[in-house]
Design a protein around this motif. Structure first.
Motif, mmCIF file in Angstrom:
data_model
loop_
_atom_site.group_PDB
_atom_site.id
_atom_site.type_symbol
_atom_site.label_atom_id
_atom_site.label_comp_id
_atom_site.label_asym_id
_atom_site.label_seq_id
_atom_site.Cartn_x
_atom_site.Cartn_y
_atom_site.Cartn_z
ATOM 1 N N ILE A 117 0.618 -1.221 -0.063
ATOM 2 C CA ILE A 117 0.088 -0.113 0.235
ATOM 3 C C ILE A 117 0.856 1.220 -0.116
ATOM 4 C CG2 ILE A 117 -1.798 -1.334 1.134
ATOM 5 C CD1 ILE A 117 -1.032 0.123 3.755
ATOM 6 N N GLY A 118 2.189 1.323 0.104
ATOM 7 C CA GLY A 118 2.941 2.402 0.239
ATOM 8 C C GLY A 118 2.995 3.140 1.305
ATOM 9 N N TYR A 119 2.374 2.936 2.487
ATOM 10 C CA TYR A 119 2.425 3.490 3.754
ATOM 11 C C TYR A 119 3.460 2.998 4.532
ATOM 12 C CZ TYR A 119 -1.886 6.449 2.545
ATOM 13 O OH TYR A 119 -2.745 7.055 1.942
ATOM 14 N N THR A 120 3.461 3.586 5.544
ATOM 15 C CA THR A 120 4.650 3.258 6.747
ATOM 16 C C THR A 120 3.940 2.453 8.020
ATOM 17 O OG1 THR A 120 5.766 5.299 6.051
ATOM 18 C CG2 THR A 120 6.687 4.159 7.641
ATOM 19 N N SER A 121 4.473 1.479 8.198
ATOM 20 C CA SER A 121 4.077 0.463 9.200
ATOM 21 C C SER A 121 4.314 1.010 10.620
ATOM 22 C CB SER A 121 4.346 -0.931 9.074
ATOM 23 O OG SER A 121 3.871 -1.581 10.267
ATOM 24 N N VAL A 122 3.584 0.642 11.668
ATOM 25 C CA VAL A 122 4.135 1.438 12.915
ATOM 26 C C VAL A 122 5.171 0.303 13.600
ATOM 27 C CG1 VAL A 122 1.874 2.404 13.171
ATOM 28 C CG2 VAL A 122 2.198 0.135 14.289
ATOM 29 N N ILE A 123 5.254 -0.764 12.697
ATOM 30 C CA ILE A 123 6.214 -1.915 13.371
ATOM 31 C C ILE A 123 7.692 -1.557 13.022
ATOM 32 C CG2 ILE A 123 6.798 -4.284 12.885
ATOM 33 C CD1 ILE A 123 4.005 -3.667 14.325
ATOM 34 N N ALA A 124 8.384 -1.755 14.128
ATOM 35 C CA ALA A 124 9.770 -1.466 13.978
ATOM 36 C C ALA A 124 10.536 -2.846 14.015
ATOM 37 C CB ALA A 124 10.368 -0.515 15.041
ATOM 38 N N GLY A 125 10.146 -3.833 14.702
ATOM 39 C CA GLY A 125 10.506 -5.095 14.812
ATOM 40 C C GLY A 125 11.582 -5.126 15.871
ATOM 41 N N GLU A 126 11.408 -6.338 16.594
ATOM 42 C CA GLU A 126 12.210 -6.656 17.952
ATOM 43 C C GLU A 126 13.725 -6.447 17.511
ATOM 44 O OE1 GLU A 126 11.332 -10.172 21.235
ATOM 45 O OE2 GLU A 126 10.597 -10.338 19.175
ATOM 46 N N GLU A 127 14.119 -7.058 16.423
ATOM 47 C CA GLU A 127 15.434 -7.080 16.107
ATOM 48 C C GLU A 127 15.544 -6.170 14.977
ATOM 49 O OE1 GLU A 127 17.348 -9.426 17.395
ATOM 50 O OE2 GLU A 127 15.923 -10.219 18.522
ATOM 51 N N GLN A 128 14.987 -4.819 14.977
ATOM 52 C CA GLN A 128 14.960 -3.870 13.894
ATOM 53 C C GLN A 128 14.782 -4.281 12.500
ATOM 54 O OE1 GLN A 128 18.417 -1.682 14.916
ATOM 55 N NE2 GLN A 128 17.672 -0.913 16.763
ATOM 56 N N GLU A 129 14.045 -5.510 12.299
ATOM 57 C CA GLU A 129 13.892 -5.855 10.975
ATOM 58 C C GLU A 129 13.284 -4.849 9.961
ATOM 59 O OE1 GLU A 129 12.694 -7.329 13.678
ATOM 60 O OE2 GLU A 129 12.540 -9.493 13.772
ATOM 61 N N MET A 130 12.564 -3.951 10.399
ATOM 62 C CA MET A 130 12.145 -2.936 9.513
ATOM 63 C C MET A 130 13.167 -2.053 8.653
ATOM 64 S SD MET A 130 8.929 -3.853 8.713
ATOM 65 C CE MET A 130 8.101 -2.571 7.938
ATOM 66 N N LEU A 131 14.505 -2.007 9.513
ATOM 67 C CA LEU A 131 15.530 -1.164 9.014
ATOM 68 C C LEU A 131 15.976 -1.927 7.719
ATOM 69 C CD1 LEU A 131 17.270 1.137 9.785
ATOM 70 C CD2 LEU A 131 19.085 -0.486 10.895
ATOM 71 N N ALA A 132 16.224 -3.314 7.882
ATOM 72 C CA ALA A 132 16.829 -4.048 6.787
ATOM 73 C C ALA A 132 15.369 -3.919 5.559
ATOM 74 C CB ALA A 132 16.463 -5.600 7.113
ATOM 75 N N TYR A 133 14.150 -3.783 5.869
ATOM 76 C CA TYR A 133 13.318 -3.340 4.607
ATOM 77 C C TYR A 133 13.706 -2.006 4.103
ATOM 78 C CZ TYR A 133 8.632 -2.290 2.613
ATOM 79 O OH TYR A 133 7.766 -2.073 1.900
ATOM 80 N N ALA A 134 13.777 -0.992 5.087
ATOM 81 C CA ALA A 134 14.075 0.445 4.352
ATOM 82 C C ALA A 134 15.326 0.416 3.510
ATOM 83 C CB ALA A 134 14.094 1.353 5.616
ATOM 84 N N ASP A 135 16.283 -0.345 4.282
ATOM 85 C CA ASP A 135 17.659 -0.363 3.312
ATOM 86 C C ASP A 135 17.538 -1.131 2.005
ATOM 87 O OD1 ASP A 135 20.509 0.070 3.430
ATOM 88 O OD2 ASP A 135 20.661 -2.022 3.734
ATOM 89 N N TYR A 136 16.747 -2.169 2.211
ATOM 90 C CA TYR A 136 16.389 -2.720 0.868
ATOM 91 C C TYR A 136 15.873 -1.970 -0.176
ATOM 92 C CZ TYR A 136 12.977 -5.582 -1.684
ATOM 93 O OH TYR A 136 12.005 -5.995 -2.695
ATOM 94 N N LEU A 137 14.897 -1.084 0.162
ATOM 95 C CA LEU A 137 14.016 -0.296 -0.753
ATOM 96 C C LEU A 137 14.761 0.801 -1.109
ATOM 97 C CD1 LEU A 137 10.551 -0.106 0.829
ATOM 98 C CD2 LEU A 137 11.249 -1.380 -1.163
ATOM 99 N N TYR A 138 15.723 1.495 -0.262
ATOM 100 C CA TYR A 138 16.236 2.654 -0.622
ATOM 101 C C TYR A 138 17.795 2.753 -0.217
ATOM 102 C CZ TYR A 138 11.584 3.723 0.165
ATOM 103 O OH TYR A 138 9.755 3.773 0.136
ATOM 104 N N GLY A 139 18.583 1.793 0.366
ATOM 105 C CA GLY A 139 19.776 1.780 0.585
ATOM 106 C C GLY A 139 20.805 1.960 -0.503
#
Lengths: 576, 269
Positions: free
Chosen positions: A431-453
């Motif tokens: 959907i293109g929106y930002t989830s409120v989830i960050a992840g216990e192990e900061q999993e969403m950081l990997a996601y952001a990195d995968y998209l824009y890194g």
């Protein structure tokens, strides 16, 4: 059959109907039904364009970085099903997971709404759901009106622990939400009580956290085309306040909210066709100076953070009569200057070049930017950017709430399921929106990195520490300058200073709501001068009178010619 | 086996039930909402607020004007078409009629969307800039395009029913083509015109999909007004709906919609 009988049958069926519909909503044959009422296109629906499908079908036989063996293993362990190549939908996966986890069959009845107000009307009408996804101000309104169930906190009425289920206990294995939610969001939900403190039936002050679990969040701002061209393909140039030639991005940054009333953007900017967002924007136009002064005071240290937030929240939520009368002319100016009011055509109009600027929610902005990248033209693609006004804007949250009478167990399980980082990624991607989830192990950081890194370089660090609850400067990704300042990354994960200058909407009380609605109806209404109304009404009445005379004139003596001498008047019917 | 016998009254029951649930009760609910306030107390507040607010009145008047213009244009286009089709001795004239009616079978939103794209394309041409901002023109154009078949069909069917010997008689008695047209064709096709007018006039006051998509929501017709109020204030929304109902009732009455004369409604679809 007599009329009485007909009436009684009709009455009987009137009473029967509701009980029939009630039957369909409950537990039948050991299968639970979870009724979810969500925004349109606001969840991963699987298939093409969904995260899993796209990752499994990369071009040129590339290996996916994210849906690797680990992801596949996670999926197959969680759903107890092999990962389908067709891209499973998240609602189906929930049913698989729930049955495996809780040993009971479940079916999701999923329906969607278009606006918070539509959803609210449905609830007031008595439609029953287990889970809704309203925005911030609507969460507060529903909670304050006592229409919501609290999330289980493992306590009885007196606040004593009673060993029941606790949604907020991180130790319980299935409590994914509390473990994975971003500390930044959790803090917002725990402390936000709206402009004024409202109490529940037990006299306890209400906060979002009691009634809502976050889903998506973001800001509002302008999607703009930094290099608009005319028909011949020549770039269009703009003039700044000093008469110097400048480009659109620079001009926008210097005028901020006044883009809505800027004559150079006449017919080239769109506003939202709903009163909440447009009134908010008009407040921004009207009080831009004050807001900028506050920002400077805050930056200079003469205003603390809480004071600053309270002040801008107050300005953006003002609904008193004086404010409304000051904002009304601004709204009229906006109406004259804009291309049109839109609900979902803005993105396409941006890409087609019909408009240069579109006031949008951050998630829609990401979508528009993606659309621009996909669109082909002579220069390869259409570059669009996103900008949050310097003077501050709207910070919004959508969250899951349970209306009274909901199946709390299944509803909370659903929220927890969506809060697994892998599922949050799927929804966010779709959907293109930002989830409120960050992840216990900061999993969403990997996601952001995968998209824009990008390749690592000291200057390109984009700090996301606030979102992951880490010390400033420690957590973030490396991205290019455009991503950091005006593109998808900036829209999806706003910088801390953008968040500081943004205000959350509160709901309007009854009187304010009437005032705002009347204001909106005056803004949307067609305005005619008094003389025009008189002229048109008179001519309509004249036409009506003419028809009446033509129709009935012959039957009324008054309109009939006097009979000649020696003749007698007879009724027309007898002549016929 | 006894064959069940349905009396005329029994057969009326489904229709009566339908009428009660989908016409009478909703109507009463609207009247109830229109004359109550937020706390469900009887109140004339909405009524007073509506008629003391010039912006609401001018929206209604504007809406009326847009609907009138649409109707007149539709009539001017449809009448010659229907006349030619009905009088011509063409072999396959139903093909031409079909071409006019065919768009009705394609999804309405799709057609309006296509028209929107067409306008966008046109307004990007040299010297066509004015099109981008002329929202009223585009709205009326879209409405004419969408409602034209509803004007053509009833007029065409009434004209087919006119006995050709009437034309011959008129000619025999020395009337010219113009007199025949004015004294025979127009009066006898009046029921079709009336039915067409009602079918075009009413939707063009309420169909806000056209004004939203082609007029970029900058044209507010009464239907949009009602829709917006129902998002927030049902009572005012009901009042606007009620006012529209009265306007419609009066215009139908004036155009003879309630007449029980056989041929008047005969042309209705």
């Amino acid at each position: 059959m007599s009329g009485k009988k007909i009436a009684s049958i009709a009455l009987a069926s009137l009473f029967l109907l509701p009980s029939l519909t009630a039957l369909s909503g409950c537990n039948r044959g050991g299968e639970i039904v979870l009724r979810v009422y969500n925004w349109e296109e606001y969840i991963d629906e699987g298939g093409k364009g969904a995260f899993i499908y796209d990752e499994l079908h990369l071009e040129d036989g590339e290996e996916s970085d994210i849906v690797d063996d680990g992801y596949r293993a996670w999926y197959e362990e969680t759903m107890r099903t092999p990962l389908s190549e067709d891209g499973p939908a998240i609602l189906d996966d929930f049913c698989l997971w729930y049955e495996a986890e809780y040993g009971q069959k479940i079916r999701v009845e999923y329906s969607t709404f278009g606006t918070n107000e539509d959803m609210y009307n449905e609830i007031v009408l008595g439609n029953e759901y287990d889970l809704l996804c309203p925005s911030d101000y609507m969460i507060m309104k529903l909670a304050a009106e006592g229409r919501l169930e609290r999330y289980d906190d493992g306590r009885d009425e007196n606040g004593e622990p009673d060993g029941s289920y606790d949604f907020f206990d991180p130790a319980l294995p299935n409590n994914y939400y509390v473990r994975n939610v971003s500390p930044f969001i959790a803090e917002k939900f725990a402390n936000n009580a709206g402009l004024e403190v409202r109490n529940d039936e037990n006299g306890k002050p209400i906060t979002w956290q009691d009634y809502a679990a976050g889903y998506m969040w973001g800001t509002t701002g302008f999607v703009y085309n930094p290099n608009p061209t005319d028909r011949a393909g020549n770039p269009i140039l703009f003039k700044d306040a000093d008469g110097e030639t400048t480009d659109l991005g620079t001009l926008l940054a210097s005028i901020g909210w006044e883009a809505f009333t800027e004559p150079q953007f006449k017919g080239k900017v769109t506003a939202k066709d709903n009163v909440r967002d447009t009134y908010f924007a008009a407040l921004g136009v009207k009080y831009q100076e004050e807001l900028l002064t506050l920002t400077q005071q805050f930056a200079g240290g003469s205003l603390d953070k809480q004071g600053y937030t309270d002040k801008i929240t107050g300005i953006f939520n003002a609904t008193d009569e004086k404010t409304i009368s000051e904002v009304e002319p601004v709204l009229m100016d906006i109406k004259k200057n804009i291309y049109g009011w839109e609900t979902d055509t803005g993105k396409a109009d941006m890409v087609k070049g019909n408009v240069y600027l579109n006031y949008a929610w951050s998630g829609d902005a990401v979508y528009a930017l993606d659309l621009g990248e996909d669109a082909e033209d002579e220069d390869g693609y259409i570059e669009l950017n996103y900008y949050v006004p310097e003077a501050g804007s709207n910070l919004w949250f959508d969250g899951w709430v349970m209306p009274k009478g909901a199946n709390k167990q299944a509803a909370q399980a659903f929220v927890n399921f969506l809060s697994m980082p892998q599922n949050a990624m799927r929804n966010s991607y779709y959907i293109g929106y930002t989830s409120v989830i960050a992840g216990e192990e900061q999993e969403m950081l990997a996601y952001a990195d995968y998209l824009y890194g990008e390749e690592e370089s000291e200057d390109d660090f984009y700090d996301l520490s606030y979102f992951f609850g880490a010390e400033t400067g420690t957590v973030g990704i490396y991205a290019d300058e455009a991503q950091r300042t005006c593109r998808q990354l900036y829209a999806q994960f706003p910088t801390p200073d953008v968040i500081e200058r943004c205000a959350v909407m509160d709901y309007y009380d009854e009187q304010a709501s009437v005032r705002i609605n009347e204001l909106w109806s005056r803004v949307k209404a067609e305005t005619l001068d008094a003389w025009a109304i008189v002229v048109i009404s008179v001519s309509v009445l004249a036409i009506a009178a003419f028809i009446v005379v033509a129709k009935f004139g012959g039957k009324i003596d008054f309109f009939r010619a006097k009979p000649k001498k020696g003749y007698k008047l007879v009724k027309q019917e007898t002549v016929r | 086996m006894k064959i069940p016998h349905f009396s005329r009254k029994t057969l009326c029951i489904p229709y009566a039930v339908f009428l009660i649930f989908f016409v009478i009760i909703p109507m009463l609910v609207i009247v109830f909402y229109a004359f109550t306030d937020k706390n469900m107390h009887i109140s004339l507040g909405n009524f007073i607020r509506f008629f003391s607010d010039p912006t609401k009145l001018s929206t209604i008047v504007y809406s009326l004007v847009i609907a009138l213009i649409t109707t007149v244009i539709c009539l001017l286009i449809a009448y010659p078409v229907a006349y030619i089709l009905a009088r011509s001795k063409m072999k396959r004239k139903f093909v031409i009629l079909l071409l006019f009616v065919l768009p009705m079978w394609i999804n309405f939103v799709l057609r309006v969307n296509a028209l929107r794209e067409l306008f966008n394309l046109l307004s990007s041409l040299q010297g066509m800039d004015w099109l981008a901002s002329s929202n009223y023109f585009k709205t009326v154009f879209g409405m004419v395009y969408d409602f034209l078949p509803f004007m053509i069909l009833p007029i065409y069917t009434t004209m087919l029913k006119i006995d050709p010997s009437l034309y011959e008689a008129s000619r025999d008695l020395g009337a010219g083509a113009a007199t025949t047209f004015l004294r025979i064709t127009v009066p006898l096709s009046m029921p079709g015109i009336m039915s067409g007018v009602t079918m075009v006039f009413l939707p063009s006051m309420t169909n806000y999909v056209v004004s939203d998509m082609l007029g970029n929501a900058k044209v507010t017709i009464i239907g949009k007004f009602i829709y917006e109020y129902f998002g927030t204030d049902w009572h005012m929304g009901s009042m606007v709906a009620l006012v529209l109902l009265v306007v419609v009732f009066v215009s139908t009455w004036l155009t003879g919609g309630f007449s029980s004369e056989e041929n008047v409604r005969g042309a209705n679809l």
